[in-house]
Scaffold this motif. Structure first.
Motif, PDB file in Angstrom:
ATOM      1  N   GLU A   1       0.822  -1.214   0.000  1.00  0.00           N
ATOM      2  CA  GLU A   1       0.000   0.000   0.000  1.00  0.00           C
ATOM      3  C   GLU A   1       0.849   1.253   0.000  1.00  0.00           C
ATOM      4  O   GLU A   1       0.520   2.237  -0.646  1.00  0.00           O
ATOM      5  CB  GLU A   1      -0.870   0.023   1.258  1.00  0.00           C
ATOM      6  N   ASN A   2       1.913   1.224   0.779  1.00  0.00           N
ATOM      7  CA  ASN A   2       2.748   2.417   0.920  1.00  0.00           C
ATOM      8  C   ASN A   2       3.736   2.576  -0.226  1.00  0.00           C
ATOM      9  O   ASN A   2       4.429   3.566  -0.312  1.00  0.00           O
ATOM     10  CB  ASN A   2       3.541   2.365   2.229  1.00  0.00           C
TER      11      ASN A   2
ATOM     12  N   ARG B   1      -6.494   7.129  -0.871  1.00  0.00           N
ATOM     13  CA  ARG B   1      -5.190   7.773  -0.681  1.00  0.00           C
ATOM     14  C   ARG B   1      -4.697   8.535  -1.890  1.00  0.00           C
ATOM     15  O   ARG B   1      -3.493   8.514  -2.203  1.00  0.00           O
ATOM     16  CB  ARG B   1      -4.137   6.723  -0.352  1.00  0.00           C
TER      17      ARG B   1
ATOM     18  N   SER C   1      -8.793  -3.322   5.248  1.00  0.00           N
ATOM     19  CA  SER C   1      -9.502  -2.161   4.692  1.00  0.00           C
ATOM     20  C   SER C   1      -8.528  -1.257   3.951  1.00  0.00           C
ATOM     21  O   SER C   1      -7.418  -1.027   4.420  1.00  0.00           O
ATOM     22  CB  SER C   1     -10.147  -1.352   5.826  1.00  0.00           C
TER      23      SER C   1
ATOM     24  N   GLY D   1      -6.244  14.047   2.551  1.00  0.00           N
ATOM     25  CA  GLY D   1      -6.862  14.010   3.864  1.00  0.00           C
ATOM     26  C   GLY D   1      -7.225  12.595   4.238  1.00  0.00           C
ATOM     27  O   GLY D   1      -6.967  11.648   3.506  1.00  0.00           O
ATOM     28  N   GLY D   2      -7.846  12.467   5.375  1.00  0.00           N
ATOM     29  CA  GLY D   2      -8.073  11.140   5.921  1.00  0.00           C
ATOM     30  C   GLY D   2      -9.379  10.528   5.497  1.00  0.00           C
ATOM     31  O   GLY D   2     -10.093  11.043   4.658  1.00  0.00           O
ATOM     32  N   SER D   3      -9.664   9.387   6.100  1.00  0.00           N
ATOM     33  CA  SER D   3     -10.902   8.702   5.771  1.00  0.00           C
ATOM     34  C   SER D   3     -11.303   7.816   6.940  1.00  0.00           C
ATOM     35  O   SER D   3     -10.471   7.453   7.763  1.00  0.00           O
ATOM     36  CB  SER D   3     -10.701   7.852   4.524  1.00  0.00           C
ATOM     37  N   VAL D   4     -12.582   7.493   6.994  1.00  0.00           N
ATOM     38  CA  VAL D   4     -13.056   6.518   7.966  1.00  0.00           C
ATOM     39  C   VAL D   4     -13.531   5.301   7.189  1.00  0.00           C
ATOM     40  O   VAL D   4     -14.377   5.409   6.317  1.00  0.00           O
ATOM     41  CB  VAL D   4     -14.216   7.072   8.823  1.00  0.00           C
ATOM     42  N   LEU D   5     -12.930   4.165   7.473  1.00  0.00           N
ATOM     43  CA  LEU D   5     -13.265   2.938   6.763  1.00  0.00           C
ATOM     44  C   LEU D   5     -14.144   2.076   7.662  1.00  0.00           C
ATOM     45  O   LEU D   5     -13.704   1.626   8.710  1.00  0.00           O
ATOM     46  CB  LEU D   5     -11.986   2.197   6.376  1.00  0.00           C
TER      47      LEU D   5
ATOM     48  N   ARG E   1      -4.823   8.006  -4.985  1.00  0.00           N
ATOM     49  CA  ARG E   1      -4.269   7.304  -6.139  1.00  0.00           C
ATOM     50  C   ARG E   1      -5.424   6.777  -6.952  1.00  0.00           C
ATOM     51  O   ARG E   1      -6.256   6.043  -6.439  1.00  0.00           O
ATOM     52  CB  ARG E   1      -3.375   6.165  -5.670  1.00  0.00           C
TER      53      ARG E   1
ATOM     54  N   SER F   1      -8.168   2.516   1.584  1.00  0.00           N
ATOM     55  CA  SER F   1      -8.790   3.756   1.127  1.00  0.00           C
ATOM     56  C   SER F   1      -8.129   4.220  -0.166  1.00  0.00           C
ATOM     57  O   SER F   1      -7.173   3.611  -0.634  1.00  0.00           O
ATOM     58  CB  SER F   1      -8.661   4.842   2.191  1.00  0.00           C
TER      59      SER F   1
END
Ligand SMILES: Nc1nc2c(ncn2[C@@H]2O[C@H](COP(=O)(O)OP(=O)(O)O)[C@@H](O)[C@H]2O)c(=O)[nH]1
Ligand SMILES: [Mg+2]
Lengths: 138, 361
Positions: free
Chosen positions: B31-32, B122, B118, B95-99, B124, B120
């Motif tokens: 992911e990173n 991000r 999970s 910004g962020g997210s709530v999964l 991309r 998000s």
């Protein structure tokens, strides 16, 4: 416009243990973390310690925020920490506890491995700041 | 096998040995895009190919996560291990997210043989599809029997689940005109089967009938140039691997489920297995795998060539400097790009020439 540059994100699991049905605090924290740019996995109400461990390990979170109001923190929190240790996932996870924790119980929880305890009076900004400073420094 | 750093070699070994924390860390690296993640994937590639990969897609709120939970429970009861990737592409780019998909996946909570991850967006677009496909590889190499990918199938953020899954289930809920619009907008083509979830609701029969009509219109020859399911790669028929470019032998079934009670989920499980069997029997499986590999190779090529171009651009002072020159009419975009690409082109030609010379010897 390359898509292959490193793309880190601070991942947080916001969990709610115990039997009390109040998850407003957990919601508030989840939203504040999101607004701070973190990736928040929200696991819902009434989670048993082993479920929290499973989620924290699988989601490989940098931060585990446990919201607890029921008063059972002295048994539940150490169980979560032992679980993380058994998966070798304790060292690199920042563990925060939010809720009503009596002053005299705090040293014991910190001894068990809790990195910070945030009582009802703590500002959200302070919590976010703490995460920014301490999370993901593997 | 690719060269692995010492740390990655250890992760690789642990993953293959069944260490869930190692699996989780590998997915994080994927992911990173942590340096070295490609070598890890290169090493894992040979270990993949044994899992069955199902995509579950549809509008938000149709009950996908609940359905995945229910399906997972059945697989576990049959003794199979399960990996789930729940993708939420609706999260903002920055910004962020709530999964929240995990909230619905509680019936097997505590069971480590169900591995839920999970993801998000991000920021991309294409990258999310790539990260999803790569995470599926990690689960496959780990040895999960069943892999389920949940994605939201609406709008331009849609993850191209077809690139990853062998079988795609499209989930709709009763009486949702929106969903039918969505199907018209192209998602009909990607469904190998359709699920009308929340079949405890009134309008179920109507929605099932609508869907069946649409599927039959799509399948009938009068529908014109149907490319068939999984389709825009209207590739030429390729008798070698039996991929004829259309699945005329498969008509997508419509299945009714009540994910909250588990009703109909055994039918869904049977239909998923039927489709996988069909893929094998018809030879379509090989064709799909090859197309997925094609997509993957093309995407990696684009990424790497794009990066190469960025590097050249940086040496020339960066896009801003060059763009200012163009804006001031000191040069033009065509000349700029030609000058950027020329050295790359001649390097490629040189290396190809050297190669053919070597092979002639
Ligand atoms: N009545 C009914 N509600 C359902 C059913 N399946 C899911 N739901 C509910 O629909 C809501 C959305 O479900 P969720 O699985 O999160 O949907 P997703 O966004 O597609 O993943 C939840 O409140 C579920 O409890 C069903 O079969 N019948
Ligand atoms: Mg969902």
């Amino acid at each position: 416009m390359s898509t292959d540059h490193a793309q880190r994100a601070t991942r947080c699991l916001v969990a709610k243990v115990g039997l009390d049905g109040h998850d407003r605090g957990a919601h508030v924290i989840a939203r504040a973390f999101r607004d701070a740019g973190f990736e928040v996995i929200y696991s819902g109400l009434h989670r048993a310690p082993e479920e929290i461990v499973q989620a924290a390990v699988q989601e490989d979170v940098d931060v585990l925020g446990i919201s607890i109001l029921s008063g059972a923190h002295n048994t539940l929190i150490p169980k979560v920490i032992e679980g993380l240790q058994s998966y070798d996932a304790f060292e690199d996870t920042l563990i925060l506890v939010g809720g009503i924790i009596p002053e005299e119980d705090k040293p014991q929880l910190e001894e068990a491995g809790v990195d910070a305890i945030f009582g009802p009076g703590t500002s959200i900004e302070a919590t976010v700041e703490f995460v920014r400073e301490h999370a993901g420094s593997e | 096998m690719a060269d692995l750093s010492e740390a990655n070699a250890r992760l690789y070994e642990s993953l293959l040995e069944g260490d869930h924390a190692a699996l989780a860390r590998v997915i994080t690296k994927i992911e990173n895009r942590t340096p070295g993640y490609r070598e890890l994937l290169a090493a894992l590639h040979a270990e993949t190919g044994s899992a069955s990969v199902v995509g579950v897609t549809g509008s938000p709120g149709t009950g996908k996560s609940t359905l995945v939970d229910s399906l997972t429970k059945q697989y576990r009861e049959a003794g199979e291990t399960v990996g789930v990737i729940a993708v939420d592409p609706s999260s903002p780019y920055t910004g962020g997210s709530v999964l929240g998909d995990r909230i619905r996946m509680g019936s097997t909570a505590g069971d480590m043989d169900v591995f839920v991850r999970s993801m998000s967006a991000r920021g991309r677009l294409g990258g999310l599809s790539m990260a999803t496909a790569d995470a599926v590889k990690a689960l496959d190499a780990f040895g999960k029997d069943r892999i389920i990918v949940e994605t939201v199938g609406a709008g331009q953020n849609e993850v191209d689940i077809v690139e990853t899954a062998e079988t795609v289930a499209v989930v709709v809920q009763p009486g949702s005109g929106d969903d039918i619009q969505l199907l018209k907008a192209g998602i009909l083509e990607i469904g190998d089967l359709f699920v009308v979830n929340k079949a405890d609701k009134d309008e179920t029969a109507g929605t099932v009938a609508d869907l069946e009509t649409m599927i039959h219109m799509d399948a009938s020859p009068t529908a014109g140039l149907s490319t068939g399911h999984h389709g825009p790669s209207a590739a030429e028929p390729d008798p070698e691997d039996g991929d004829t470019g259309d699945d005329s032998g498969w008509t997508p079934p419509v299945i009714e489920t009540v994910a909250t009670t588990g009703e109909g989920v055994d039918d869904l499980r049977a239909a998923l297995d039927d489709h996988q069997q069909y893929l094998v029997d018809s030879g379509e499986a090989a064709g799909r795998r090859r197309r997925q590999a094609e997509t993957e190779i093309r995407r990696l090529l684009r990424t790497d060539l794009g990066e190469l171009a960025e590097g050249v651009l940086d040496r020339r002072g960066g896009i801003e400097a060059v763009a200012s020159q163009v804006a001031r009419r000191e040069t033009d975009p065509y000349t700029v790009v030609e000058e950027l690409v020329d050295p790359l082109e001649s390097a490629v030609e040189e290396s190809l020439a050297a190669e053919s010379e070597a092979s002639e010897k």
